[in-house]
Scaffold this motif. Structure first.
Motif, PDB file in Angstrom:
ATOM      1  N   LEU A 187       0.055  -4.110  -0.268  1.00 39.28           N
ATOM      2  CA  LEU A 187       0.028  -2.762   0.677  1.00 39.28           C
ATOM      3  C   LEU A 187       1.198  -3.285   1.671  1.00 39.28           C
ATOM      4  O   LEU A 187       1.487  -4.329   2.158  1.00 39.28           O
ATOM      5  CB  LEU A 187      -1.148  -2.937   1.665  1.00 39.28           C
ATOM      6  CG  LEU A 187      -2.694  -2.530   0.830  1.00 39.28           C
ATOM      7  CD1 LEU A 187      -3.662  -2.749   1.591  1.00 39.28           C
ATOM      8  CD2 LEU A 187      -2.507  -1.034   0.322  1.00 39.28           C
ATOM      9  N   PRO A 188       2.093  -2.124   2.069  1.00 40.08           N
ATOM     10  CA  PRO A 188       3.318  -2.153   2.861  1.00 40.08           C
ATOM     11  C   PRO A 188       3.148  -3.041   4.218  1.00 40.08           C
ATOM     12  O   PRO A 188       3.819  -3.512   4.669  1.00 40.08           O
ATOM     13  CB  PRO A 188       3.573  -0.815   3.178  1.00 40.08           C
ATOM     14  CG  PRO A 188       3.075  -0.194   1.999  1.00 40.08           C
ATOM     15  CD  PRO A 188       1.941  -0.820   1.555  1.00 40.08           C
ATOM     16  N   ASP A 189       1.804  -2.464   4.865  1.00 36.22           N
ATOM     17  CA  ASP A 189       1.334  -3.206   6.048  1.00 36.22           C
ATOM     18  C   ASP A 189       0.642  -4.580   6.230  1.00 36.22           C
ATOM     19  O   ASP A 189       0.370  -5.057   7.115  1.00 36.22           O
ATOM     20  CB  ASP A 189       0.792  -2.345   7.059  1.00 36.22           C
ATOM     21  CG  ASP A 189       1.379  -1.125   7.449  1.00 36.22           C
ATOM     22  OD1 ASP A 189       2.544  -1.110   7.745  1.00 36.22           O
ATOM     23  OD2 ASP A 189       0.839   0.020   7.077  1.00 36.22           O
ATOM     24  N   GLY A 190       0.276  -5.183   4.920  1.00 38.13           N
ATOM     25  CA  GLY A 190      -0.214  -6.417   4.882  1.00 38.13           C
ATOM     26  C   GLY A 190      -1.767  -6.309   5.122  1.00 38.13           C
ATOM     27  O   GLY A 190      -2.450  -7.091   5.208  1.00 38.13           O
TER      28      GLY A 190
ATOM     29  N   THR B  62      -2.511   7.933   4.381  1.00 34.93           N
ATOM     30  CA  THR B  62      -1.703   6.912   4.171  1.00 34.93           C
ATOM     31  C   THR B  62      -2.087   6.250   2.894  1.00 34.93           C
ATOM     32  O   THR B  62      -1.268   5.700   2.172  1.00 34.93           O
ATOM     33  CB  THR B  62      -1.896   5.897   5.368  1.00 34.93           C
ATOM     34  OG1 THR B  62      -1.683   6.487   6.419  1.00 34.93           O
ATOM     35  CG2 THR B  62      -0.934   4.589   5.203  1.00 34.93           C
ATOM     36  N   THR B  63      -3.336   6.176   2.555  1.00 30.83           N
ATOM     37  CA  THR B  63      -3.627   5.674   1.140  1.00 30.83           C
ATOM     38  C   THR B  63      -4.665   6.254   0.638  1.00 30.83           C
ATOM     39  O   THR B  63      -5.451   6.971   1.307  1.00 30.83           O
ATOM     40  CB  THR B  63      -4.097   3.948   1.220  1.00 30.83           C
ATOM     41  OG1 THR B  63      -5.487   3.969   2.174  1.00 30.83           O
ATOM     42  CG2 THR B  63      -3.045   3.294   1.848  1.00 30.83           C
ATOM     43  N   ARG B  64      -4.874   6.557  -0.649  1.00 31.06           N
ATOM     44  CA  ARG B  64      -6.144   7.071  -1.305  1.00 31.06           C
ATOM     45  C   ARG B  64      -6.593   6.091  -2.372  1.00 31.06           C
ATOM     46  O   ARG B  64      -5.897   5.482  -3.162  1.00 31.06           O
ATOM     47  CB  ARG B  64      -5.470   8.401  -1.835  1.00 31.06           C
ATOM     48  CG  ARG B  64      -6.639   9.044  -2.907  1.00 31.06           C
ATOM     49  CD  ARG B  64      -6.126  10.116  -3.678  1.00 31.06           C
ATOM     50  NE  ARG B  64      -6.183  11.315  -2.812  1.00 31.06           N
ATOM     51  CZ  ARG B  64      -5.731  12.399  -3.158  1.00 31.06           C
ATOM     52  NH1 ARG B  64      -4.803  12.368  -4.216  1.00 31.06           N
ATOM     53  NH2 ARG B  64      -5.691  13.257  -2.289  1.00 31.06           N
TER      54      ARG B  64
ATOM     55  N   ARG C 183       1.314   5.306   0.678  1.00 30.41           N
ATOM     56  CA  ARG C 183       2.538   5.669   1.428  1.00 30.41           C
ATOM     57  C   ARG C 183       3.622   4.692   1.650  1.00 30.41           C
ATOM     58  O   ARG C 183       3.157   3.575   2.115  1.00 30.41           O
ATOM     59  CB  ARG C 183       2.401   6.394   3.031  1.00 30.41           C
ATOM     60  CG  ARG C 183       3.618   6.798   3.494  1.00 30.41           C
ATOM     61  CD  ARG C 183       3.202   7.409   4.949  1.00 30.41           C
ATOM     62  NE  ARG C 183       2.314   8.315   4.886  1.00 30.41           N
ATOM     63  CZ  ARG C 183       1.776   9.183   6.021  1.00 30.41           C
ATOM     64  NH1 ARG C 183       1.962   8.562   7.027  1.00 30.41           N
ATOM     65  NH2 ARG C 183       0.820   9.813   5.853  1.00 30.41           N
ATOM     66  N   GLY C 184       4.790   4.710   0.997  1.00 28.09           N
ATOM     67  CA  GLY C 184       5.523   3.500   1.101  1.00 28.09           C
ATOM     68  C   GLY C 184       5.428   2.111   0.189  1.00 28.09           C
ATOM     69  O   GLY C 184       6.006   1.271   0.179  1.00 28.09           O
ATOM     70  N   GLY C 185       4.473   2.759  -0.863  1.00 28.55           N
ATOM     71  CA  GLY C 185       4.064   1.769  -2.068  1.00 28.55           C
ATOM     72  C   GLY C 185       3.847   2.257  -3.215  1.00 28.55           C
ATOM     73  O   GLY C 185       4.017   3.590  -3.210  1.00 28.55           O
ATOM     74  N   ALA C 186       3.315   1.456  -3.960  1.00 24.67           N
ATOM     75  CA  ALA C 186       3.132   1.843  -5.469  1.00 24.67           C
ATOM     76  C   ALA C 186       1.478   1.555  -5.549  1.00 24.67           C
ATOM     77  O   ALA C 186       0.847   0.955  -4.987  1.00 24.67           O
ATOM     78  CB  ALA C 186       3.881   1.258  -6.427  1.00 24.67           C
ATOM     79  N   SER C 187       0.991   2.321  -6.594  1.00 23.26           N
ATOM     80  CA  SER C 187      -0.370   2.378  -6.845  1.00 23.26           C
ATOM     81  C   SER C 187      -0.721   1.173  -7.591  1.00 23.26           C
ATOM     82  O   SER C 187       0.155   0.368  -8.325  1.00 23.26           O
ATOM     83  CB  SER C 187      -0.968   3.681  -7.807  1.00 23.26           C
ATOM     84  OG  SER C 187      -0.618   4.790  -6.736  1.00 23.26           O
ATOM     85  N   ALA C 188      -1.742   0.562  -7.491  1.00 26.75           N
ATOM     86  CA  ALA C 188      -2.400  -0.713  -8.370  1.00 26.75           C
ATOM     87  C   ALA C 188      -3.662  -0.360  -8.395  1.00 26.75           C
ATOM     88  O   ALA C 188      -4.379   0.317  -8.197  1.00 26.75           O
ATOM     89  CB  ALA C 188      -1.946  -1.975  -7.710  1.00 26.75           C
ATOM     90  N   GLU C 189      -4.327  -1.609  -9.328  1.00 32.99           N
ATOM     91  CA  GLU C 189      -5.962  -1.462  -9.764  1.00 32.99           C
ATOM     92  C   GLU C 189      -6.202  -2.773  -9.790  1.00 32.99           C
ATOM     93  O   GLU C 189      -5.579  -3.782 -10.251  1.00 32.99           O
ATOM     94  CB  GLU C 189      -5.969  -0.622 -10.952  1.00 32.99           C
ATOM     95  CG  GLU C 189      -7.352  -0.455 -11.300  1.00 32.99           C
ATOM     96  CD  GLU C 189      -7.645   0.179 -12.546  1.00 32.99           C
ATOM     97  OE1 GLU C 189      -8.073  -0.047 -13.591  1.00 32.99           O
ATOM     98  OE2 GLU C 189      -7.143   1.510 -12.649  1.00 32.99           O
ATOM     99  N   TRP C 190      -7.558  -3.155  -9.249  1.00 30.45           N
ATOM    100  CA  TRP C 190      -8.111  -4.611  -9.288  1.00 30.45           C
ATOM    101  C   TRP C 190      -9.503  -4.451  -9.676  1.00 30.45           C
ATOM    102  O   TRP C 190     -10.167  -3.407  -9.417  1.00 30.45           O
ATOM    103  CB  TRP C 190      -7.874  -5.056  -8.070  1.00 30.45           C
ATOM    104  CG  TRP C 190      -6.784  -5.417  -7.697  1.00 30.45           C
ATOM    105  CD1 TRP C 190      -5.868  -6.497  -7.414  1.00 30.45           C
ATOM    106  CD2 TRP C 190      -5.941  -4.587  -6.450  1.00 30.45           C
ATOM    107  NE1 TRP C 190      -4.834  -6.007  -7.025  1.00 30.45           N
ATOM    108  CE2 TRP C 190      -4.792  -5.052  -6.433  1.00 30.45           C
ATOM    109  CE3 TRP C 190      -6.493  -3.057  -5.848  1.00 30.45           C
ATOM    110  CZ2 TRP C 190      -3.738  -4.354  -5.465  1.00 30.45           C
ATOM    111  CZ3 TRP C 190      -5.184  -2.441  -5.398  1.00 30.45           C
ATOM    112  CH2 TRP C 190      -4.148  -3.064  -4.878  1.00 30.45           C
TER     113      TRP C 190
END
Length: 255
Positions: free
Chosen positions: A43-46, A184-186, A215-222
């Motif tokens: 995540l961009p903001d940590g 900001t995120t979904r 926002r400002g990053g890429a999608s991912a999955e865990w």
């Protein structure tokens, strides 16, 4: 709900929030970390930024997926401090379930509005006050204009806003990846088979946690172990070499 009743609900909430602001300090925390290095580093903001709107949907309409999404949101709030406003049409939340992931009943203010239009109004009103740890709203669908208003209110107060759309998820996370949203995120949360048994007949629940827009990053999955009694997620010990433990993008970059 009649207009007069809506007005009464909002007036009562304003008075309650005024008491909260007078009796407590505004939160200084700007990020709520997941305390899972793979997620926080991605995540961009940590961590999950406060003062912002985040959408959390179930991966499907089955009860176990809806419950997973609800508890994911509750776990985030459990890792914060202060009161939480939870807005919904009717009384259908299981308070012991929220407590099971660390969100204790004495922290939650339930606003049962009777209709979704009032859910939006009450949620926006709550976000304008800085004495809350977070505001949650449950909807069938969150209109873009309403989402923009919620995002602006959250930015103004610094309060965390969580929108829980219901009954629209279905399909795969990438099916909604191109939909515009001011959030900001979904996230999309789904139940997975539980891990190895920790006691006879029972293993810790697992969730598929998909970050479908950032926002400002890429999608991912865990694949993660579900929230514990303190709201903490965990990477399963047997999943460290699998896709779920990786942070490589799986969808298009989202802004």
């Amino acid at each position: 709900m009649p207009p007069d009743s809506r007005h009464s609900v909002i007036v009562d909430l304003r008075a309650h929030f005024d008491r909260l602001e007078q009796g407590g300090r505004r939160r200084d925390r700007r990020v709520i970390p997941f305390e899972v290095p793979a997620i926080d580093a991605h995540l961009p903001d940590g961590g999950l930024a406060t003062g912002a709107l985040h959408e959390i949907a179930a991966a499907g309409n089955a009860a176990h997926d809806v419950a997973a999404a609800t508890l994911f949101a509750a776990g985030i709030l459990a890792r914060s401090s202060g009161p939480v406003l939870w807005c919904l049409k009717a009384h259908d939340l299981f308070a012991p379930g929220l407590a099971g992931v660390g969100l204790q009943p004495d922290r939650v203010i339930y606003a049962e509005t009777g209709d979704e239009k009032t859910v939006l109004l009450v949620m926006e009103e709550g976000l304008r006050h800085g004495g809350l740890a977070g505001v949650v709203g449950e909807f069938t669908r969150l209109p873009t204009t309403a989402a923009r208003r919620l995002q602006l209110a959250a930015e103004t107060s610094g309060v965390l806003a969580l929108a829980l759309p219901r009954g629209i998820a279905g399909g795969k996370p990438e099916d909604r990846a191109d939909e515009s949203t001011p959030a900001t995120t979904r996230w999309q949360i789904g139940a997975e088979p539980s891990g190895p048994r920790v006691v006879e007949g029972l293993g810790r629940d697992r969730w598929r946690v998909a970050l479908t827009r950032c926002r400002g990053g890429a999608s991912a999955e865990w694949i993660l172990e579900a929230c514990d009694a303190a709201g903490r997620l965990a990477v399963p010990a047997d999943a460290t070499d699998r896709l779920a433990a990786a942070t490589s993008p799986i969808f298009a970059i989202a802004g």
